[in-house]
Each structure stands twice: as C-alpha cells, then as structure tokens.
Design an enzyme around this catalytic site. Sequence first.
Site, PDB file in Angstrom:
ATOM      1  N   ARG A  62     156.876 -21.238  44.947  1.00 55.22           N
ATOM      2  CA  ARG A  62     156.287 -19.978  44.676  1.00 55.22           C
ATOM      3  C   ARG A  62     154.866 -19.773  44.611  1.00 55.22           C
ATOM      4  O   ARG A  62     154.322 -20.674  43.834  1.00 55.22           O
ATOM      5  CB  ARG A  62     156.912 -19.510  43.456  1.00 55.22           C
ATOM      6  N   ASP A  64     151.722 -17.090  43.564  1.00 54.28           N
ATOM      7  CA  ASP A  64     151.710 -15.948  42.633  1.00 54.28           C
ATOM      8  C   ASP A  64     150.888 -14.675  43.209  1.00 54.28           C
ATOM      9  O   ASP A  64     150.417 -14.997  44.448  1.00 54.28           O
ATOM     10  CB  ASP A  64     150.801 -16.220  41.142  1.00 54.28           C
ATOM     11  N   ARG A 209     145.380 -23.426  39.428  1.00 53.24           N
ATOM     12  CA  ARG A 209     144.266 -22.451  38.846  1.00 53.24           C
ATOM     13  C   ARG A 209     144.076 -22.799  37.410  1.00 53.24           C
ATOM     14  O   ARG A 209     142.919 -22.702  37.042  1.00 53.24           O
ATOM     15  CB  ARG A 209     144.842 -21.000  38.807  1.00 53.24           C
TER      16      ARG A 209
END
Length: 260
Positions: A62, A64, A209
Amino acid sequence: MKGKKYFCSQLNTQRFFIELSYDGTAYHGWQTQPNSVTVQQELDKALSVFFRQPVMTLGCGRTDTGVHASRFFAHMDLQGITESAASLAIGSINALLPYAIAVKRIFKVDDTAHARFDATSRSYEYHFHFHKDPFKLNRSWLYKARLDVAAMNAAAAMLLNFTDFTSFSKTNTDTATNNCKITAAYFLETEEGLIFKISADRFLRNMVRAIVGTLVLVGRNEISFPELEAIIESKNRSNAGQSVPACGLYLVNIIYPFVN
C-alpha cells in the site's frame, strides 16, 4: 494470512503479474477505498473494460495518499486470456488509464504467485530539494534548512542494527509483527538535492516517512545517536520525529525470485 497461497480455481483462469508506475499526487494511495479515487480503482476499471470481465488486482503493498511508485507490481486472474494477448493489450490499457498511471508489463506467472507475499525485498527513495523549483512540485520536498548529511548517514547506518520498528509505524495497524530487516539505508547527495535510499524485506505503514523525519532531526543536531537508539528501543511512535510530506516518497523496486 502471510504465506498462504491463493490458487486460480476457475476453469481456464490464468494468473498474471502487472508491472506499473504512477504519480500519486492526485490519488488517495494505492488501495481502493470508499469515496476516494485511488490507483487500484483506476487500474481495475481500465482492465475490466478492456478484458470484458471483472478484474480485481492485488498489489505488492500500500502506498499512502500522494506517494509515487516508479516500479509497482500487482497480480490479477483472467479467464480465457493468453500471455501474448495480455502483453499486446498494454497500449490499449494505457489509453484507458489516466496519464499519471502507466502499465509497463503484463506477464504470466504460476497460479500460486502472490504480488504481496512473494516479494523478498522492497526499496524506497525519499527526495529533497533545497531551492524553489516548479518542476519538482509534488515530486520532492522543498527543505530550506541546513542539514548535516554525514551525521544523517551515520544515523541511517544504525537502523541496520535493529529489527523492531514500532517507533516508526502508524498505530493500530493490522500487522502481526513490526519486525523488519533493513538491508540498506543511506543518503545520496546529488546536484539537484538529496535522496534517501532504503531497502528492507518489508515496511510498516508510514515507516519510511517517519524514519526520514527522525533522521532530519539528527541532521539538524536536535537529537544525538544515543537518543536515536533510545527512540527505536522505546517502541513508541510519539518519541520519533514527524512524518515528512508524502510528495517526496517513491516506491522504486520490488524483488521476486521469479521476476527479472
């Protein structure tokens, strides 16, 4: 469950891998979700229209909202479609897709092949630039302060000594473990800015991140190496740095034992 194999059970059904890339600026991530436009949603729609059958892809992971991918894989099951026909369809499928999403390859794989569970390594990059550049809008993080890149590289190397990265993960996720094996983590200075490169067997939600945001604190001399070690060992997300903006993050490679 991880490790479970999913078989094509329908008659004349073949599993295919799709290699694609996308600019994630306009999308709420990869995975289909209610009331949001996602990459998977656009891809499944184009594939279903072209192949004239319902197609539901499953991605290698996945990404974001706002995150990009220069190399992403998904798998799908098609009825009555040969590998040559699927490969020849790439141009037509791309014509159905938004310009920000591009299919590169479609190829046949074993019916047990799985885009998520069979990946042995994933690599990300995070891009910084230090001067206003309209051509980097939504594709790199404009950062205006000075950074000690040598200290950031020394701190990044420390990550390879740990396996539990709970401190860099979103809370309340559905993962069975927060253990990851990082195999490379370093900053590369370029003429255009700075690139953080990281590879691991798996990544947690928001992990890259959050790591970059914490390493930036090292580069600003706001936390020391012992403090970074304590942050990781605390297994507490609130102790780590803020997540950096999504615009600079790219999924750049996925490795499978059966894909060149």
